[in-house]
Design a protein around this motif. Structure first.
Motif, PDB file in Angstrom:
ATOM      1  N   LEU A   1      44.569  42.703  41.134  1.00 18.56           N
ATOM      2  CA  LEU A   1      45.256  42.493  40.711  1.00 18.56           C
ATOM      3  C   LEU A   1      45.878  41.085  41.730  1.00 18.56           C
ATOM      4  N   VAL A   2      47.501  40.459  41.030  1.00 17.19           N
ATOM      5  CA  VAL A   2      48.189  39.087  41.737  1.00 17.19           C
ATOM      6  C   VAL A   2      49.338  39.843  42.006  1.00 17.19           C
TER       7      VAL A   2
ATOM      8  N   VAL B   1      43.904  43.531  30.780  1.00 19.90           N
ATOM      9  CA  VAL B   1      43.503  42.066  32.091  1.00 19.90           C
ATOM     10  C   VAL B   1      44.238  41.329  31.078  1.00 19.90           C
ATOM     11  N   GLY B   2      45.615  40.781  31.664  1.00 17.43           N
ATOM     12  CA  GLY B   2      46.911  39.974  32.099  1.00 17.43           C
ATOM     13  C   GLY B   2      47.825  40.308  31.253  1.00 17.43           C
ATOM     14  N   SER B   3      47.919  41.925  31.903  1.00 17.67           N
ATOM     15  CA  SER B   3      48.642  42.591  31.522  1.00 17.67           C
ATOM     16  C   SER B   3      50.010  42.500  32.586  1.00 17.67           C
TER      17      SER B   3
ATOM     18  N   GLU C   1      46.866  38.423  46.370  1.00 20.36           N
ATOM     19  CA  GLU C   1      45.553  39.067  45.413  1.00 20.36           C
ATOM     20  C   GLU C   1      45.503  40.317  46.416  1.00 20.36           C
ATOM     21  N   CYS C   2      45.312  41.538  45.381  1.00 20.43           N
ATOM     22  CA  CYS C   2      44.836  42.506  45.813  1.00 20.43           C
ATOM     23  C   CYS C   2      44.198  43.378  45.061  1.00 20.43           C
TER      24      CYS C   2
ATOM     25  N   ALA D   1      52.966  43.019  39.614  1.00 17.12           N
ATOM     26  CA  ALA D   1      51.585  42.819  39.571  1.00 17.12           C
ATOM     27  C   ALA D   1      50.969  42.900  37.527  1.00 17.12           C
ATOM     28  N   ILE D   2      49.641  41.567  37.693  1.00 15.20           N
ATOM     29  CA  ILE D   2      49.305  41.074  37.173  1.00 15.20           C
ATOM     30  C   ILE D   2      47.941  41.486  36.591  1.00 15.20           C
ATOM     31  N   ILE D   3      47.075  42.112  35.901  1.00 15.32           N
ATOM     32  CA  ILE D   3      45.760  42.676  36.477  1.00 15.32           C
ATOM     33  C   ILE D   3      45.197  41.236  36.400  1.00 15.32           C
ATOM     34  N   ALA D   4      44.401  41.393  36.735  1.00 15.15           N
ATOM     35  CA  ALA D   4      43.454  39.808  37.026  1.00 15.15           C
ATOM     36  C   ALA D   4      42.279  40.630  36.204  1.00 15.15           C
ATOM     37  N   THR D   5      41.653  41.273  37.154  1.00 12.17           N
ATOM     38  CA  THR D   5      39.762  41.664  36.326  1.00 12.17           C
ATOM     39  C   THR D   5      40.522  43.879  36.371  1.00 12.17           C
ATOM     40  N   ILE D   6      39.524  44.021  35.647  1.00 12.42           N
ATOM     41  CA  ILE D   6      38.723  46.153  36.091  1.00 12.42           C
ATOM     42  C   ILE D   6      37.400  45.841  36.047  1.00 12.42           C
ATOM     43  N   SER D   7      37.381  47.350  36.849  1.00 14.20           N
ATOM     44  CA  SER D   7      35.908  46.613  37.465  1.00 14.20           C
ATOM     45  C   SER D   7      35.278  47.494  36.124  1.00 14.20           C
ATOM     46  N   SER D   8      34.289  47.941  36.046  1.00 14.10           N
ATOM     47  CA  SER D   8      33.062  48.840  34.869  1.00 14.10           C
ATOM     48  C   SER D   8      33.251  50.136  34.918  1.00 14.10           C
ATOM     49  N   GLY D   9      33.901  50.584  35.796  1.00 14.40           N
ATOM     50  CA  GLY D   9      34.086  51.840  36.011  1.00 14.40           C
ATOM     51  C   GLY D   9      35.066  52.445  35.913  1.00 14.40           C
TER      52      GLY D   9
END
Length: 402
Positions: A40-41, A6-8, A71-72, A26-34
């Motif tokens: 991303l932003v 997250v943040g990379s 956001e996507c 794009a910047i990674i905002a969240t990563i799903s549990s799987g």
């Protein structure tokens, strides 16, 4: 295998449902549990100068760039690592020659262009051009490309006084014309020692990027640009800048063919042909079909079997036919409206309703002579205006049809 945090910052493929697939940062905002999808932003698709400082030579620099992000959601499989040189600040040795510096930035722009990242590629091509073509490189006794009557032309610099330049314009026929022009009319300087023709190649690839950005940037509304007073949509700015870049390329290549001792004429002619193709495509996007056809036909005159040019001509003719059909439909509607307003009972009733606004009802007192004359004048004026307007509209409609 890529590892994500997250943040990379990563590069994302944008292709699903898109007519023109592309990539962007794009910047990674969240990563799903799987770890199969990420939120991303996404960066603004408008290019910005490297280091976010400085100006562009050809590309539009929007005042609003970076103010809105998107956001996507994306699959992990659509993520790509940044290229090695993007993670580290570019260090250019002071001992490097101008050619080496330009080649470095151009090669990196080429790598990004092959990835369909038109935003970042445009920034690197502009950085390469800044070494050799910025206005600061224009000097007395040198040559530059300037704007004259809307065209990009060769000019020799005779004197520089603050932001005023005394120049001698040189036509393709060799005719010379002296003039004083403001700095804003200087488009770029000419790199005489360009043995590998890096300047026209950078200009050409930059124009390619701008045409693509006009197709993929969804930003709507009118925007302002640095150094430009006229507001337009981003798409219009991209295409007009692409036209400028191609025009400079063509003028520059024609100049190099005449000024160099041993020019690579086949290569320069090839660059001119490619510039005309890109410029024609930009003209089509701006609905300037006559200009687009001129460029396409000039390519055919040199290479009669050029598939890209023949395809462009077919596309232009199809769009001309569509526009003509649309104009006919509009003209017929105008004709129907004119006829309805002047001859039918509905039209007569409408005119009577207008006339009624100046008439006297049974409940009103009689008009004085002055009031009567005034109301009569208003009635005559309304009738005359309606008739003249109908005739003008009918003539315009007939002119468009025939």
């Amino acid at each position: 295998m890529m590892t994500h945090a997250v943040g990379s910052t990563v590069r994302i493929r944008v292709s699903a449902g898109k007519k023109h697939p592309f990539t962007c940062r794009a910047i990674i905002a969240t990563i799903s549990s799987g770890e199969k999808s990420v939120s991303l932003v996404r960066d603004d698709l408008a290019p910005v100068p490297l280091g976010r400082v400085g100006n562009f030579i050809v590309a539009p620099l929007f005042n609003s760039v970076g103010r809105s992000v998107e956001e996507c959601e994306s699959s992990i499989d659509d993520l790509m690592e940044l290229l090695p040189f993007e993670d580290n600040e570019i260090v250019v040795s002071e001992s490097s020659s101008t050619a080496e510096k330009v080649e470095l930035y151009k090669s990196r722009g080429d790598q990004l262009l092959r990835l369909n990242d038109y935003t970042c590629a445009a920034a690197y091509y502009e950085a390469a051009l800044n070494f050799i073509a910025s206005k600061s490189n224009v000097s007395i006794g040198g040559s530059c490309i300037a704007r004259r009557n809307g065209d990009a032309v060769i000019a020799d610099v005779d004197c520089i006084d603050t932001d005023q330049y005394d120049v001698t314009f040189i036509s393709q026929e060799g005719e010379e014309t002296e003039a004083t022009i403001p700095q804003k009319d200087i488009l770029c300087s000419i790199w005489i020692n360009d043995e590998e023709y890096l300047q026209p190649r950078c200009l050409l690839n930059l124009s390619r990027c701008l045409v693509k950005l006009a197709e993929i940037d969804p930003t709507s509304g009118y925007v302002g640009c640095s150094g430009q007073s006229k507001r337009a949509t981003r798409q219009e700015k991209y295409r007009s800048s692409a036209v400028l870049g191609c025009s400079i390329t063509i003028t520059l290549c024609e100049y190099l063919k005449k000024s160099k001792a041993s020019p690579d004429v086949p290569l320069l002619d090839s660059l001119i042909g490619k510039a005309r193709l890109i410029r024609s495509r930009s003209f089509i996007g701006r609905n300037m079909l006559r200009n687009a056809m001129v460029d396409a036909k000039k390519i055919i005159s040199q290479t009669p079997h050029d598939k890209d040019a023949l395809k462009l001509i077919s596309e232009i003719k199809a769009k001309e036919a569509h526009n003509k059909l649309l104009d006919r439909k509009i003209s017929k509607e105008v004709c129907r409206w004119v006829k309805k307003a002047t001859t039918t009972s509905e039209g007569a009733a409408a005119i009577e309703r207008m006339d009624g606004e100046s008439s006297v009802s049974d409940s009103e007192t009689h008009l004085s002579e002055t009031e009567y004359l005034r109301s009569l004048f208003v009635w005559i004026f309304q009738k005359t205006f309606m008739e003249i307007g109908a005739v003008i509209a009918f003539v315009i409609a007939m002119w468009v049809i025939y």
